[in-house]
Motif scaffolding. Structure first.
Motif, short mmCIF file in Angstrom:
data_model
loop_
_atom_site.label_atom_id
_atom_site.label_comp_id
_atom_site.label_asym_id
_atom_site.label_seq_id
_atom_site.Cartn_x
_atom_site.Cartn_y
_atom_site.Cartn_z
N GLU A 196 62.77 34.15 23.63
CA GLU A 196 63.34 34.71 24.87
C GLU A 196 62.36 34.57 26.03
N ALA A 197 61.08 34.81 25.73
CA ALA A 197 60.06 34.70 26.79
C ALA A 197 59.97 33.27 27.30
N ALA A 198 60.16 32.30 26.37
CA ALA A 198 60.08 30.89 26.77
C ALA A 198 61.31 30.48 27.57
N LYS A 199 62.42 31.22 27.41
CA LYS A 199 63.66 30.84 28.11
C LYS A 199 63.84 31.58 29.43
N LYS A 200 62.98 32.58 29.69
CA LYS A 200 63.05 33.25 30.99
C LYS A 200 62.75 32.25 32.10
N SER A 201 63.15 32.60 33.31
CA SER A 201 62.87 31.71 34.42
C SER A 201 62.11 32.46 35.51
N PRO A 202 60.87 32.09 35.81
CA PRO A 202 60.04 31.15 35.04
C PRO A 202 59.61 31.78 33.71
N PRO A 203 59.28 30.96 32.71
CA PRO A 203 58.99 31.48 31.37
C PRO A 203 57.69 32.27 31.33
N THR A 204 57.63 33.26 30.42
CA THR A 204 56.38 33.99 30.23
C THR A 204 55.69 33.57 28.94
N ARG A 205 56.27 32.62 28.20
CA ARG A 205 55.62 31.97 27.05
C ARG A 205 55.84 30.47 27.16
N GLU A 206 54.99 29.71 26.49
CA GLU A 206 55.11 28.25 26.56
C GLU A 206 56.41 27.78 25.89
N PRO A 207 57.28 27.08 26.61
CA PRO A 207 58.53 26.61 26.01
C PRO A 207 58.33 25.35 25.15
N ILE A 208 59.27 25.16 24.21
CA ILE A 208 59.38 23.89 23.48
C ILE A 208 60.52 23.13 24.14
N ILE A 209 60.29 21.84 24.42
CA ILE A 209 61.33 21.08 25.10
C ILE A 209 61.80 19.91 24.25
N ASP A 210 63.04 19.48 24.51
CA ASP A 210 63.63 18.33 23.81
C ASP A 210 63.51 17.10 24.70
N VAL A 211 62.74 16.12 24.24
CA VAL A 211 62.59 14.88 25.01
C VAL A 211 63.35 13.76 24.29
N GLY A 212 64.28 13.13 24.98
CA GLY A 212 65.02 12.01 24.41
C GLY A 212 64.14 10.76 24.42
N ILE A 213 63.77 10.28 23.23
CA ILE A 213 62.86 9.13 23.15
C ILE A 213 63.65 7.83 23.15
N ILE A 214 64.70 7.77 22.34
CA ILE A 214 65.59 6.61 22.34
C ILE A 214 67.01 7.16 22.42
N ASP A 215 67.74 6.73 23.44
CA ASP A 215 69.02 7.37 23.70
C ASP A 215 70.15 6.81 22.84
N ARG A 216 70.17 5.53 22.61
CA ARG A 216 71.25 4.91 21.86
C ARG A 216 70.68 3.75 21.08
N THR A 217 70.66 3.87 19.78
CA THR A 217 70.17 2.75 18.98
C THR A 217 70.95 2.76 17.68
N GLU A 218 71.12 1.57 17.11
CA GLU A 218 71.87 1.50 15.85
C GLU A 218 70.99 1.93 14.68
N SER A 219 69.69 1.67 14.84
CA SER A 219 68.79 2.02 13.74
C SER A 219 67.40 2.30 14.30
N VAL A 220 66.60 2.96 13.51
CA VAL A 220 65.23 3.24 13.93
C VAL A 220 64.36 3.34 12.68
N VAL A 221 63.09 2.94 12.85
CA VAL A 221 62.14 3.12 11.76
C VAL A 221 61.12 4.16 12.21
N VAL A 222 61.00 5.22 11.43
CA VAL A 222 60.06 6.30 11.76
C VAL A 222 59.02 6.36 10.66
#
Ligand SMILES: [Zn+2]
Ligand SMILES: [Zn+2]
Length: 472
Positions: free
Chosen positions: A5-31
């Motif tokens: 909840e603290a991370a979702k406040k605006s502005p946050p009072t804790r460090e948020p975790i964010i979702d970064v899109g690395i590859i938007d559309r691919t048929e396959s990937v090797v991780v």
């Protein structure tokens, strides 16, 4: 209040975790998992390589993980030491495109995008993300105050994107406004003859930000080596640029060209009080909404004089020793960013417009400025061809239409060569690199080299804002 909840406040009072899109559309990937990862139910996977193909709307996995999944969500067991590696492309469509194999800290999510495509997302702590972004943008020679400046604006910009996504700040309009400008009586325009486009970041639905230049260039942890850079960023941990208590949408571009641009020239028709035009030089902080020192660059003659006889500006810098400190290697190939010229062959320009915009106007016979922003950047430009004409905007669409990649900026004047009625070529003389809104990266770096602190740099480019530490 929980951490989340603290991370979702605006502005946050804790460090948020964010979702970064690395590859938007691919048929396959090797991780390749370097370390041990865990599913939400506690099952372990890795280390090892996983080959994932999206088939019939499901993720089919081979290697260190076998089976079919609707989504894959993996958390590192030891966040400080686990990493995963995959191939990604940076600078898509821009002139510095290159492909690299990249490593990432944090969590990995694979989502099915459609029947045969998947999306790769990195769930990463905000400060880790910021550190990577700054290290991609700036090299270890960059002045410390410039690094601190960038840490604050990257963080603020990101938090503003999260606010928008969560609906805490009104969404800005995305595309296709009704043009209100008088298009003149010179020519009869067919109904499709206006094309005004811009891109806002709320285009992303499955994640918060993407990894290329559309949002902020993010290349994983490969570039986080220099202790000078990471220390300077860590010193600003949790510090956010606020306006009226909200994280600022702190836009920036490479070089304003002498005067910064207002938000509306590049994006929605909305006034943002801290994204206004101002001269990029000392003592130029404008009174709200008004700056008597701003030259009238919306007028062609004033703009020509400004281009030919550039004013003193922080970014009017030709000192190679400074530029070498603030530009990454591949950016140094393009050192003529403050003032530049491009020659466009008239026939080739017509073909270019047909290719880039999908509308065939024939050979171009005129380029007519219709509307400029206060930095001289074109907001609407009429392209007159032998068979048709078209009004294009906003600034990025103009830059895209007239170049195989992108013009440096839309702050240019046009001269023609050859017969007036049917020119052989157009000569574009321009200023700056990028949209020019908000902070000017070259200008900020020069200020930092002059010993000006990051708080002062920030209030120069974003008038009326303040730097506040929101979480520790
Ligand atoms: Zn993006
Ligand atoms: Zn500048």
């Amino acid at each position: 209040m929980t951490n989340n909840e603290a991370a979702k406040k605006s502005p946050p009072t804790r460090e948020p975790i964010i979702d970064v899109g690395i590859i938007d559309r691919t048929e396959s990937v090797v991780v390749r998992l370097e370390g041990s990862y865990r599913f939400a139910d506690g099952h372990r996977v890795g280390p090892g390589e996983i080959r994932v193909i999206c088939r019939d709307g499901r993720l089919s996995c081979e290697g260190a993980l076998r089976g079919e999944f609707e989504t894959l969500e993996l958390e590192p067991e030891d966040p400080a030491n686990c990493r995963f590696v995959l191939a990604a492309t940076i600078g898509i469509d821009f002139h510095w495109q290159q492909t690299e194999t990249e490593a990432f800290r944090g969590g990995l999510r694979l989502l099915v995008r459609d029947e045969s495509h998947l999306t790769v997302i990195n769930q990463v702590a905000l400060e880790t993300y910021i550190t990577s972004v700054i290290c991609s943008e700036m090299n270890a020679e960059s002045p410390v105050e410039a690094i601190r400046t960038h840490a604050v604006i990257s963080r603020s910009w990101l938090l503003a994107q999260l606010d928008r996504k969560r609906g805490q700040v009104s969404f800005l309009q995305g595309t296709k406004p009704v043009p209100k400008v008088d298009l003149g009586q010179k020519r009869d325009l067919p109904s499709f003859a206006i094309r005004i486009r811009w891109t806002e970041r709320e285009a992303h639905t499955d994640y918060d930000v993407c990894a290329d230049d559309h949002c902020q260039r993010y290349q994983g942890i490969g570039r986080t080596g220099s202790p000078q850079v990471t220390d300077a960023i860590a010193e600003t941990r949790g510090q956010v640029l606020l306006f009226a208590g909200k994280a600022c949408d702190a836009r920036f571009s490479k070089c304003c060209g002498g005067v910064t641009e207002q938000y509306q020239t590049a994006w929605g028709d909305e006034e943002i009080p801290y994204l206004v035009a101002l001269p990029d030089r000392p003592g130029s902080e404008p009174a709200p909404g008004h700056d008597p020192n701003l030259p009238a660059l919306t007028e062609e003659n004033t703009l020509r004089a400004f281009l030919q006889d550039p004013p003193a500006a922080y970014c009017n810098c030709h000192d190679a020793s400074i530029l070498r400190r603030v530009l990454n290697d591949y950016d140094q190939a393009t050192a003529d960013f403050f003032r530049w010229q491009v020659r466009l062959d008239a026939a080739q320009a017509g073909q270019l417009v047909a290719e880039k915009l999908g509308i065939d106007l024939g050979r171009l016979v005129a380029l007519e400025p219709i509307e400029r922003g206060p930095s001289g950047r074109l907001k609407r430009l009429r392209l007159v061809g032998e068979t048709n004409s078209l009004v294009v905007g906003k600034e990025l669409e103009i830059r895209r239409a007239l170049s195989p990649t992108h013009l440096y900026s839309s702050a240019f004047v046009i001269d023609s060569e050859g017969p007036t009625e049917r020119p052989d070529a157009f000569l574009l003389t321009g200023a700056g690199w990028g949209h020019g809104v908000g902070l000017c990266q070259i200008g900020a770096a020069v200020m930092a080299c002059q010993g000006i602190g990051y708080r002062e740099i920030l209030t120069h480019y974003y008038p009326g804002t303040e730097v506040v530490r929101c979480y520790g």
